[in-house]
Design a protein around this motif. Structure first.
Motif, PDB file in Angstrom:
ATOM      1  N   TRP A 116      14.742  23.894  -9.183  1.00 27.40           N
ATOM      2  CA  TRP A 116      14.252  22.999 -10.229  1.00 27.40           C
ATOM      3  C   TRP A 116      13.064  22.201  -9.716  1.00 27.40           C
ATOM      4  CZ3 TRP A 116      16.779  22.752 -15.000  1.00 27.40           C
ATOM      5  CH2 TRP A 116      18.025  23.391 -15.061  1.00 27.40           C
ATOM      6  N   THR A 117      11.898  22.357 -10.351  1.00 24.36           N
ATOM      7  CA  THR A 117      10.793  21.470 -10.021  1.00 24.36           C
ATOM      8  C   THR A 117      11.085  20.081 -10.578  1.00 24.36           C
ATOM      9  OG1 THR A 117       9.631  22.281 -11.988  1.00 24.36           O
ATOM     10  CG2 THR A 117       8.999  23.234  -9.867  1.00 24.36           C
ATOM     11  N   ILE A 118      10.787  19.089  -9.758  1.00 27.08           N
ATOM     12  CA  ILE A 118      10.991  17.690 -10.146  1.00 27.08           C
ATOM     13  C   ILE A 118       9.926  16.869  -9.428  1.00 27.08           C
ATOM     14  CG2 ILE A 118      12.589  16.991  -8.297  1.00 27.08           C
ATOM     15  CD1 ILE A 118      14.329  15.714 -10.597  1.00 27.08           C
ATOM     16  N   SER A 119       9.607  15.702  -9.953  1.00 29.07           N
ATOM     17  CA  SER A 119       8.473  14.943  -9.423  1.00 29.07           C
ATOM     18  C   SER A 119       8.901  14.017  -8.289  1.00 29.07           C
ATOM     19  CB  SER A 119       7.831  14.104 -10.527  1.00 29.07           C
ATOM     20  OG  SER A 119       6.813  13.280  -9.972  1.00 29.07           O
ATOM     21  N   PRO A 120       8.284  14.143  -7.096  1.00 35.70           N
ATOM     22  CA  PRO A 120       8.565  13.180  -6.028  1.00 35.70           C
ATOM     23  C   PRO A 120       8.110  11.769  -6.367  1.00 35.70           C
ATOM     24  CG  PRO A 120       6.789  14.668  -5.393  1.00 35.70           C
ATOM     25  CD  PRO A 120       7.360  15.200  -6.669  1.00 35.70           C
ATOM     26  N   ALA A 121       7.224  11.612  -7.377  1.00 37.07           N
ATOM     27  CA  ALA A 121       6.795  10.275  -7.788  1.00 37.07           C
ATOM     28  C   ALA A 121       7.965   9.450  -8.319  1.00 37.07           C
ATOM     29  CB  ALA A 121       5.707  10.370  -8.852  1.00 37.07           C
ATOM     30  N   ASP A 168       0.807  -1.211   0.000  1.00 37.42           N
ATOM     31  CA  ASP A 168       0.000   0.000   0.000  1.00 37.42           C
ATOM     32  C   ASP A 168       0.843   1.266   0.000  1.00 37.42           C
ATOM     33  OD1 ASP A 168      -2.409  -1.218  -0.178  1.00 37.42           O
ATOM     34  OD2 ASP A 168      -3.005  -0.921   1.906  1.00 37.42           O
ATOM     35  N   ASP A 169       2.089   1.181   0.458  1.00 37.46           N
ATOM     36  CA  ASP A 169       2.909   2.387   0.549  1.00 37.46           C
ATOM     37  C   ASP A 169       3.779   2.606  -0.686  1.00 37.46           C
ATOM     38  OD1 ASP A 169       4.733   0.361   0.890  1.00 37.46           O
ATOM     39  OD2 ASP A 169       5.650   1.192   2.701  1.00 37.46           O
ATOM     40  N   ARG A 170       3.501   1.895  -1.771  1.00 34.40           N
ATOM     41  CA  ARG A 170       4.233   2.111  -3.020  1.00 34.40           C
ATOM     42  C   ARG A 170       3.272   2.499  -4.134  1.00 34.40           C
ATOM     43  NH1 ARG A 170       9.207   0.892  -4.795  1.00 34.40           N
ATOM     44  NH2 ARG A 170       8.360   0.332  -6.839  1.00 34.40           N
ATOM     45  N   LEU A 171       3.726   3.437  -4.987  1.00 36.62           N
ATOM     46  CA  LEU A 171       2.923   3.810  -6.141  1.00 36.62           C
ATOM     47  C   LEU A 171       2.828   2.674  -7.140  1.00 36.62           C
ATOM     48  CD1 LEU A 171       4.193   7.433  -6.912  1.00 36.62           C
ATOM     49  CD2 LEU A 171       2.064   6.774  -5.780  1.00 36.62           C
ATOM     50  N   LEU A 172       3.932   1.956  -7.337  1.00 36.96           N
ATOM     51  CA  LEU A 172       3.990   0.866  -8.313  1.00 36.96           C
ATOM     52  C   LEU A 172       4.399  -0.427  -7.618  1.00 36.96           C
ATOM     53  CD1 LEU A 172       5.724   2.644 -11.346  1.00 36.96           C
ATOM     54  CD2 LEU A 172       3.284   2.175 -11.037  1.00 36.96           C
ATOM     55  N   PRO A 173       4.116  -1.563  -8.229  1.00 39.23           N
ATOM     56  CA  PRO A 173       4.479  -2.835  -7.608  1.00 39.23           C
ATOM     57  C   PRO A 173       5.995  -3.022  -7.544  1.00 39.23           C
ATOM     58  CG  PRO A 173       2.898  -3.146  -9.405  1.00 39.23           C
ATOM     59  CD  PRO A 173       3.401  -1.751  -9.508  1.00 39.23           C
ATOM     60  N   HIS A 174       6.407  -3.973  -6.726  1.00 42.71           N
ATOM     61  CA  HIS A 174       7.792  -4.428  -6.740  1.00 42.71           C
ATOM     62  C   HIS A 174       7.992  -5.351  -7.946  1.00 42.71           C
ATOM     63  CE1 HIS A 174       9.333  -2.851  -3.008  1.00 42.71           C
ATOM     64  NE2 HIS A 174       8.307  -3.321  -2.334  1.00 42.71           N
ATOM     65  N   PHE A 175       8.970  -5.031  -8.763  1.00 44.08           N
ATOM     66  CA  PHE A 175       9.406  -5.939  -9.815  1.00 44.08           C
ATOM     67  C   PHE A 175      10.790  -6.467  -9.457  1.00 44.08           C
ATOM     68  CE2 PHE A 175       6.518  -3.046 -12.103  1.00 44.08           C
ATOM     69  CZ  PHE A 175       5.672  -3.958 -12.715  1.00 44.08           C
ATOM     70  N   LEU A 176      11.125  -7.618  -9.992  1.00 43.05           N
ATOM     71  CA  LEU A 176      12.476  -8.136  -9.789  1.00 43.05           C
ATOM     72  C   LEU A 176      13.501  -7.177 -10.386  1.00 43.05           C
ATOM     73  CD1 LEU A 176      12.213 -11.947 -10.547  1.00 43.05           C
ATOM     74  CD2 LEU A 176      12.701 -10.880  -8.357  1.00 43.05           C
ATOM     75  N   PRO A 177      14.717  -7.159  -9.863  1.00 47.13           N
ATOM     76  CA  PRO A 177      15.774  -6.372 -10.514  1.00 47.13           C
ATOM     77  C   PRO A 177      15.966  -6.843 -11.948  1.00 47.13           C
ATOM     78  CG  PRO A 177      16.467  -7.097  -8.331  1.00 47.13           C
ATOM     79  CD  PRO A 177      15.182  -7.812  -8.628  1.00 47.13           C
ATOM     80  N   PRO A 178      16.341  -5.948 -12.860  1.00 48.38           N
ATOM     81  CA  PRO A 178      16.451  -6.318 -14.278  1.00 48.38           C
ATOM     82  C   PRO A 178      17.469  -7.427 -14.516  1.00 48.38           C
ATOM     83  CG  PRO A 178      16.530  -3.938 -14.000  1.00 48.38           C
ATOM     84  CD  PRO A 178      16.639  -4.533 -12.637  1.00 48.38           C
ATOM     85  N   ALA A 179      17.286  -8.108 -15.629  1.00 50.06           N
ATOM     86  CA  ALA A 179      18.237  -9.136 -16.050  1.00 50.06           C
ATOM     87  C   ALA A 179      19.614  -8.511 -16.280  1.00 50.06           C
ATOM     88  CB  ALA A 179      17.742  -9.815 -17.319  1.00 50.06           C
ATOM     89  N   GLY A 180      20.648  -9.358 -16.284  1.00 46.48           N
ATOM     90  CA  GLY A 180      22.007  -8.867 -16.474  1.00 46.48           C
ATOM     91  C   GLY A 180      22.198  -8.087 -17.752  1.00 46.48           C
ATOM     92  N   SER A 181      21.516  -8.483 -18.808  1.00 43.16           N
ATOM     93  CA  SER A 181      21.493  -7.706 -20.051  1.00 43.16           C
ATOM     94  C   SER A 181      20.065  -7.682 -20.570  1.00 43.16           C
ATOM     95  CB  SER A 181      22.436  -8.306 -21.097  1.00 43.16           C
ATOM     96  OG  SER A 181      22.034  -9.607 -21.449  1.00 43.16           O
ATOM     97  N   LEU A 182      19.676  -6.531 -21.099  1.00 42.30           N
ATOM     98  CA  LEU A 182      18.330  -6.356 -21.622  1.00 42.30           C
ATOM     99  C   LEU A 182      18.386  -6.227 -23.134  1.00 42.30           C
ATOM    100  CD1 LEU A 182      18.546  -4.685 -18.713  1.00 42.30           C
ATOM    101  CD2 LEU A 182      16.149  -4.250 -19.224  1.00 42.30           C
ATOM    102  N   ARG A 183      17.321  -6.637 -23.785  1.00 43.67           N
ATOM    103  CA  ARG A 183      17.194  -6.449 -25.222  1.00 43.67           C
ATOM    104  C   ARG A 183      16.537  -5.093 -25.475  1.00 43.67           C
ATOM    105  NH1 ARG A 183      20.277 -10.287 -27.929  1.00 43.67           N
ATOM    106  NH2 ARG A 183      20.228 -12.202 -26.662  1.00 43.67           N
ATOM    107  N   SER A 184      17.110  -4.321 -26.366  1.00 42.65           N
ATOM    108  CA  SER A 184      16.575  -2.990 -26.635  1.00 42.65           C
ATOM    109  C   SER A 184      16.182  -2.868 -28.101  1.00 42.65           C
ATOM    110  CB  SER A 184      17.595  -1.912 -26.275  1.00 42.65           C
ATOM    111  OG  SER A 184      18.736  -1.980 -27.107  1.00 42.65           O
ATOM    112  N   LEU A 185      15.146  -2.078 -28.340  1.00 41.47           N
ATOM    113  CA  LEU A 185      14.674  -1.842 -29.702  1.00 41.47           C
ATOM    114  C   LEU A 185      14.337  -0.366 -29.859  1.00 41.47           C
ATOM    115  CD1 LEU A 185      13.663  -2.781 -32.508  1.00 41.47           C
ATOM    116  CD2 LEU A 185      11.409  -3.166 -31.437  1.00 41.47           C
TER     117      LEU A 185
END
Length: 717
Positions: free
Chosen positions: A375-380, A71-88
């Motif tokens: 500088w305005t910046i988002s606390p989110a 409840d105290d997080r805006l977004l869910p917990h995801f696993l840390p990213p894989a060692g290498s990611l595929r990018s497009l």
């Protein structure tokens, strides 16, 4: 404490997991989501079942209703990213809008289990900017073969949701919503043909092509009637259907994706049905609206905030790099003088797509650092991309101060000046209270002490901010450059200043100078003067803004100090004999018992891991003493413990006292604390005259060391 860990995995799955991580770590399921845990804390592993899908790496393929979402997080917990990611690079691949929506939905499905995909679309900043800031390694997919990315992870896709936009573009959002719920790819018949041509013949699980709705209301009523109850209501995606950016996080979370215009009566009624089923102080809207004020205002009416994010990329990746925010230390300020104190704010930081794209370029301008700029910046970003905050904080100079945009956590509009109406909480606190409570948590998490408010604020709203946001130094309100009858400054609850930005959203330094001149021409040098305004970042970046120094100096030579916002409010309160954080004073002296770290860390404005005071030995005791060189009426103290710096809660100091003294010899107890388990101790006391304040710990953390993340003391003359 030993734990019994329930793993819904086959034994071979557990073995695969163990093989991929440090041998001291295993994966457990918390609320059905895989989270790392130290194996030394595990007493027994049991297996709930062996019948479910594993991906090629041995991870359980998570469905939309299996996320770990406290409840105290805006977004869910995801696993840390894989060692290498595929990018497009979707732009370079020349994908259609519908294809981009499909790839973003695909990204959300795959990254929900384990972040492995980066997608580039906007390409305003260098592509390596944010992967590098998040310590990610990206392996590009050939833009001539974009569908090869889908082929790599095709086993995690159950099929297709087939739709057509010929009658209405809103079918894209309907299909994306369904895609997240059932692990499907949203595809048009043309895209399906391309998939088949690339050897990807997925079954059609949901076919929407026979539907005949031709407008937003009918499409989203269909969504509401058939799928809304299956969606989570923690997050609502509001995004133009053919703009693909935040569809990844919406699909990953199983959220509804809509594009409804509150200016159209029947669309507003439908949007309100959804907003009414969301929880103020926890849930939020991500994206944007067909029109700014009506959209943000409508969410605000229900006590909800909007995080503007219409072009934000890769949320499912950057939120998964869940690192503590490294709040920078705050420079000490000189003594108050009979001078003019000016503060200038830079607009638009509430939009996290601006923080990701345009700000990354603007922050590199040579004028930055040469003059105090706010500088305005988002606390989110503390949840959505904490490393993005850390990127700017690491680059910041002492002249760069960060503040929250309107009106705290995300974009809320307590008052709409254009339409002359209050949206929430003008006379009743029931809706704005949970919003300000949410704001307080994220201000402290992100290290932001000042908020800009759009467009005005009622006395009730001021009171609610004061009651729920003790982390604040002050509020600014945007007066929309009312040249006659500008908004009146106020001080709420005798500590929280509320001051108008005059001008607001100025498009040149000449405009700022002209507005400031109206006050500066009345300066007589017998007492301090305070002026503050806001520049629009699109016309007045740092390279232009730095020229303001000479223009203001010409108005009153030698009398104008352009300062950081936190210093400005500190001076402002001191000049009015109100409490201010006296640990900001540059002549304060800190001493302590023997320490492993720099003694200044005990009160440097940063509770971060790298700036924590820590006792030299593990005897469980330690003390820190502050000497303010002259007496003040001390009325409040704040002690941030180990947990506030990112340590485990059991390392918080358990027993400690706070004492005051006029001479450093005779001490008076201001507070005694026993069995503390809180991250922050924030106490208001009856004012007492004191020059010294001492925090003495008699029972430190569970490992015997005493840790103090930060101390603040509030006093007045």
């Amino acid at each position: 404490m030993k734990k019994i860990v329930l793993l819904a995995t086959a034994i071979i799955g557990a073995a695969q997991l163990l093989a991929q991580h440090s041998p001291t770590m295993i994966m457990k399921l918390t609320n059905e989501a895989a989270i790392r845990t130290d194996v030394s804390t595990v007493e027994k592993i049991t297996f709930a079942d062996t019948l479910y899908n594993l991906n090629a790496n041995g991870y359980r393929i998570l469905e939309a209703d299996e996320l770990c979402w406290p409840d105290d997080r805006l977004l869910p917990h995801f696993l840390p990213p894989a060692g290498s990611l595929r990018s497009l690079d979707m732009s370079a691949a020349k994908l259609s809008n519908e294809e981009r929506v499909m790839f973003c939905a695909f990204q959300g499905i795959i990254n929900r289990t384990l972040p492995r995909i980066l997608l580039y679309n906007h390409n305003e900043e260098p592509q390596n900017t944010w992967p590098t800031a998040h310590s990610l390694r990206a392996v590009p997919i050939a833009t001539s073969k974009p569908y090869s990315l889908i082929d790599m992870f095709k086993d995690e896709i159950k099929g297709l949701v087939l739709y057509s936009n010929k009658l209405s573009e809103h079918y894209s959002n309907l299909a994306a919503t369904i895609a997240g719920l059932y692990r499907l790819l949203p595809t048009t018949p043309e895209i399906r043909a391309t998939l088949i041509a690339n050897g990807l013949d997925f079954p059609v699980v949901e076919d929407l092509t026979a539907l005949t709705m031709n407008n937003a209301v009918d499409v989203y009523n269909y969504l509401y009637d058939n799928y809304w109850s299956l969606c989570n209501h923690r997050l609502l995606i509001s995004e133009r259907p053919t703009i693909p950016y935040v569809h990844d996080i919406g699909v990953a979370c199983g959220s509804a994706c809509v594009w409804l215009d509150p200016r159209v009566n029947n669309e507003r009624i439908l949007l309100d049905k959804m907003l009414r089923e969301m929880t103020p102080g926890r849930d939020f809207v991500l994206g944007w609206y067909p029109e700014e004020r009506s959209g943000v205002g409508e969410a605000t009416r229900f006590g909800l905030t909007t995080v503007p994010a219409d072009f934000f990329e890769n949320a499912t990746v950057y939120t998964s790099v869940n690192k503590p925010v490294r709040i920078p230390s705050v420079p000490k300020r000189p003594k108050l003088e009979n001078k003019i104190y000016a503060a200038v704010y830079i607009s638009d930081g509430d939009n996290i797509q601006y923080c990701q794209h345009a700000m990354a370029k603007i922050f590199e301008q040579g004028g930055r650092g040469k003059m105090a700029m706010n500088w305005t910046i988002s606390p989110a970003l503390a949840d959505i991309s904490p490393m993005m905050l850390n990127y700017y904080y690491r680059k910041a100079t002492d002249n760069d101060c960060f503040v929250s945009g309107p009106s705290g956590l995300g974009y809320a509009m307590p008052y709409d000046a254009h339409n002359s109406r209050y949206n929430a909480g003008a006379t009743s606190a029931n809706l704005i209270t949970p919003y300000t409570q949410l704001t307080q948590r994220y201000l402290e998490k992100a290290g932001l002490r000042v908020i800009t408010i759009w467009d005005n604020i009622s006395s009730t709203q001021r009171r609610v901010y004061a009651e729920n946001c003790p982390y604040l130094y002050g509020l600014t309100i945007n007066d929309w450059e009312r040249q006659e009858g500008r908004l009146t400054p106020a001080v709420q609850s005798r500590w929280l200043p509320v001051t108008p930005l005059y001008p607001c959203y100025a498009n040149s330094i000449d405009v700022i100078t002209d507005f400031f001149r109206r006050d500066i021409t009345n300066f007589r040098g017998t007492e301090p003067m305070f002026v503050t305004g806001q520049a629009t970042v699109w016309e007045v970046g740092p390279d232009n803004l730095v020229n303001l120094k000479d223009k203001l100096d010409a108005l009153s030579p030698g009398n104008v100090n352009i300062v950081r916002a936190d210093h400005w409010f500190s001076y402002y309160n001191e000049a009015r004999h109100l409490p201010f954080n006296i640990t900001l004073l540059n002549d304060m002296q800190i001493t302590s018992s023997e320490t492993r770290t720099d003694v200044s860390y005990a009160a440097d404005g940063s509770p971060s891991l790298s700036n924590i005071w820590m006792s030299k030995d593990s005897g469980g005791t330690g003390w820190v003493q502050l000497d303010f060189k002259e007496p003040y009426q001390v009325s409040r103290y704040v002690v941030r413990h180990a947990e506030a710096a990112g340590y485990d809660a059991d390392l918080n100091s358990r027993d400690f006292t706070v004492e005051t003294s006029l001479d450093g010899q005779t001490w008076t107890t201001a507070g005694t604390h026993r069995d503390n388990d809180a991250a922050v101790t924030d106490v208001t006391i009856s004012p007492i005259e004191a020059r010294y304040v001492r925090v003495s710990v008699s029972d430190g953390g569970s490992d015997g060391y005493v840790r103090i993340a930060d101390i603040e003391v509030y006093g007045a003359h």
